[in-house]
Design a protein around this motif. Structure first.
Motif, mmCIF file in Angstrom:
data_model
loop_
_atom_site.group_PDB
_atom_site.id
_atom_site.type_symbol
_atom_site.label_atom_id
_atom_site.label_comp_id
_atom_site.label_asym_id
_atom_site.label_seq_id
_atom_site.Cartn_x
_atom_site.Cartn_y
_atom_site.Cartn_z
ATOM 1 N N ALA A 1 5.769 30.529 -1.753
ATOM 2 C CA ALA A 1 6.957 29.639 -1.967
ATOM 3 C C ALA A 1 6.736 28.944 -3.452
ATOM 4 O O ALA A 1 5.479 28.781 -4.120
ATOM 5 C CB ALA A 1 7.247 28.381 -0.811
ATOM 6 N N LEU B 1 9.163 22.700 -4.276
ATOM 7 C CA LEU B 1 9.916 22.779 -3.034
ATOM 8 C C LEU B 1 8.995 21.688 -2.366
ATOM 9 O O LEU B 1 9.471 21.200 -1.287
ATOM 10 C CB LEU B 1 10.142 23.947 -2.191
ATOM 11 N N LEU C 1 10.006 25.102 5.581
ATOM 12 C CA LEU C 1 11.034 26.039 4.978
ATOM 13 C C LEU C 1 12.446 25.909 5.748
ATOM 14 O O LEU C 1 13.345 26.500 5.538
ATOM 15 C CB LEU C 1 10.620 27.373 5.079
ATOM 16 N N GLY D 1 16.036 27.177 4.863
ATOM 17 C CA GLY D 1 15.873 27.758 3.476
ATOM 18 C C GLY D 1 16.127 29.419 3.711
ATOM 19 O O GLY D 1 16.596 29.677 4.943
ATOM 20 N N ASN E 1 14.691 32.982 -7.906
ATOM 21 C CA ASN E 1 15.058 31.668 -6.980
ATOM 22 C C ASN E 1 16.206 31.986 -6.053
ATOM 23 O O ASN E 1 16.907 31.231 -5.798
ATOM 24 C CB ASN E 1 15.414 30.421 -7.950
ATOM 25 N N ASP F 1 13.659 31.158 -1.141
ATOM 26 C CA ASP F 1 12.811 29.890 -1.277
ATOM 27 C C ASP F 1 11.229 30.313 -1.085
ATOM 28 O O ASP F 1 10.550 30.020 -1.529
ATOM 29 C CB ASP F 1 12.981 28.948 -0.205
#
Length: 344
Positions: free
Chosen positions: A134, A138, A146, A149, A192, A195
C-alpha cells in the motif's frame, strides 16, 4: 503335494507382480521429441525474477531456466525450448488445448486446479506467501485499515480469489479492480488509481526494490494470506511425464546437495566421488532408461543450466538485481523446505 502346489502358486504370483525396469513411455515426451521443441508458458508482460524479457528481447527468469532445464533433459539442448506468451487467465486453457506442454509460471498448487481443471502437479519447487502493498502516506499497517478503499488485483490468478476471501473474512469492504497484465496493474497502483494491491510476497519485494523510485513510500502490510507451494502444471493422464518433471527438479536439488555445478560437472562425471553422483550423472547406467531418456540427461542439464542454487541466485538471489534472500527456498539441509526424493 498340496503344500508344494500352493507354494509354487505363491512364487508365480509374486514373480508376476514384481516390477520390471522397463523404459518409460510418456506420450508427451514422445510428442516433444518428434516436434523437436518443448512448448513452455511465458508471460504477457514481465513477472520479475520468474518470467521476464530483458533489454535484448530475450526470455529470462527462474521459471524460464527450469523450462530450459527440462528441455535439456528431454532434447539435450536448452535452446530447443519455445516460450509461448500467456496471460495468467490463458495459461490453463493453453495447456488443456495443447498450445503448451507444461506450465512453469509461478503457479500455485491448489485443490480446485488439481481436481476440477484436469491438471496434475509436480513437487513444489518454490514457496512464497501472498501479501498486500500500500501507499505509505495512507498510514496503513494492515488490511483492516483499507476499509472503503480500492485494491488492484491481477485477473485469473489465485491472488484475486485469496484477496476477496481474506477481506470478507476480516470484514473489510474494498473495491476490487482487476487487470489482465501485471504491467497494467503496477502502472495503476503507481498512478494512485488504487490504494493497495495484492501480490506474491517475493514479487512485491522485487517490485519495491527495483521499480519504484522511493521504496520507503510504500509499505508491505503485515497480513499474510497464504504460503503457496509453486509447482509445474501438466495435463492429467501422462504419469510418466510427471515422473520426468519431478526427477528433473530432484536432479537439480541433488546436484546442489552433492556440490555438482555447471563448472565442475564434467570433472564429477569423469571421477564420481560416490555412488549417488555416479547414478545421477549416468556413469552408473539406468537413470535414463527409467524415464525414457538418455543416461546422460542430468549431466547435460546441469552443464547447461547449473544446479538449483545456481538457478536461484542467477535469477532472484545474489547474482541478480533483486538480491532476494532464499529463505524457505533453501534445501532442507540449509534451513529451507526443499528436498529431493531418494535416488535408488
Amino acid at each position: 503335494m498340496l503344500k508344494k502346489v500352493v507354494k509354487a502358486g505363491i512364487v508365480i504370483a509374486a514373480m508376476a507382480a514384481a516390477p520390471t525396469l522397463a523404459s518409460a513411455e510418456s506420450a508427451t515426451v514422445k510428442q516433444i521429441q518428434e516436434r523437436g521443441t518443448l512448448l513452455c508458458s511465458g508471460h504477457n508482460g514481465s513477472y520479475f525474477g520468474f518470467v521476464e524479457v530483458n533489454d535484448k528481447n530475450e526470455w529470462k527468469g527462474l521459471d524460464i531456466d527450469l523450462c530450459r532445464a527440462l528441455t535439456t533433459a528431454i532434447l539435450g539442448d536448452p535452446e530447443k525450448s519455445q516460450i509461448v506468451p500467456l496471460s495468467w487467465a490463458q495459461r490453463f486453457p493453453a495447456l488443456q488445448s495443447g498450445d503448451v506442454d507444461i506450465i512453469i509460471k509461478a503457479t500455485g498448487w491448489t485443490m480446485g486446479r488439481d481436481t476440477e481443471l484436469g491438471l496434475q502437479f509436480s513437487v513444489p519447487y518454490f514457496f512464497g506467501g501472498t501479501q498486500f502493498m500500500a501507499h505509505g502516506d495512507l498510514g496503513v499497517t494492515n488490511a483492516k485499515d483499507l476499509e472503503g478503499g480500492t485494491m488492484c488485483v491481477e485477473a485469473g490468478t489465485t491472488l484475486e480469489r485469496l484477496a476477496a476471501n481474506y477481506m470478507q473474512t476480516i470484514g473489510t469492504n474494498v473495491s476490487m479492480v482487476s487487470y489482465e497484465k501485471a504491467s497494467e496493474l503496477r502502472a495503476a497502483y503507481l498512478a494512485n488509481r488504487c490504494d493497495a494491491f495484492v501480490g506474491w510476497g517475493p514479487n512485491l519485494a522485487v517490485l519495491r526494490a527495483t521499480e519504484i523510485e522511493d521504496p520507503d513510500a510504500h509499505v508491505i502490510l503485515d497480513d499474510k494470506l497464504s504460503s503457496e507451494p509453486i509447482a509445474a502444471a501438466m495435463r492429467q493422464g501422462d504419469e510418466d511425464f510427471v515422473d520426468v518433471v519431478n526427477w528433473m527438479l530432484a536432479a537439480l536439488m541433488i546436484a546442489e546437495e552433492e556440490g555438482i555445478t555447471s563448472a565442475n560437472v564434467k570433472e564429477m562425471t569423469a571421477t564420481p566421488p560416490n555412488p549417488r553422483v555416479a547414478r545421477l550423472l549416468g556413469v552408473d547406467p539406468g537413470m535414463g532408461e527409467r524415464l525414457g531418456l538418455r543416461d546422460s540427461w542430468a549431466a547435460e542439464m546441469i552443464a547447461a543450466m547449473g544446479n538449483m542454487e545456481e538457478i536461484y541466485h542467477r535469477n532472484l538471489g545474489d547474482n541478480s538485481p533483486y538480491k532476494l534472500d532464499r529463505g524457505l527456498n533453501n534445501l532442507w539441509s540449509h534451513g529451507g523446505v526443499l528436498y529431493a526424493p531418494i535416488l535408488d
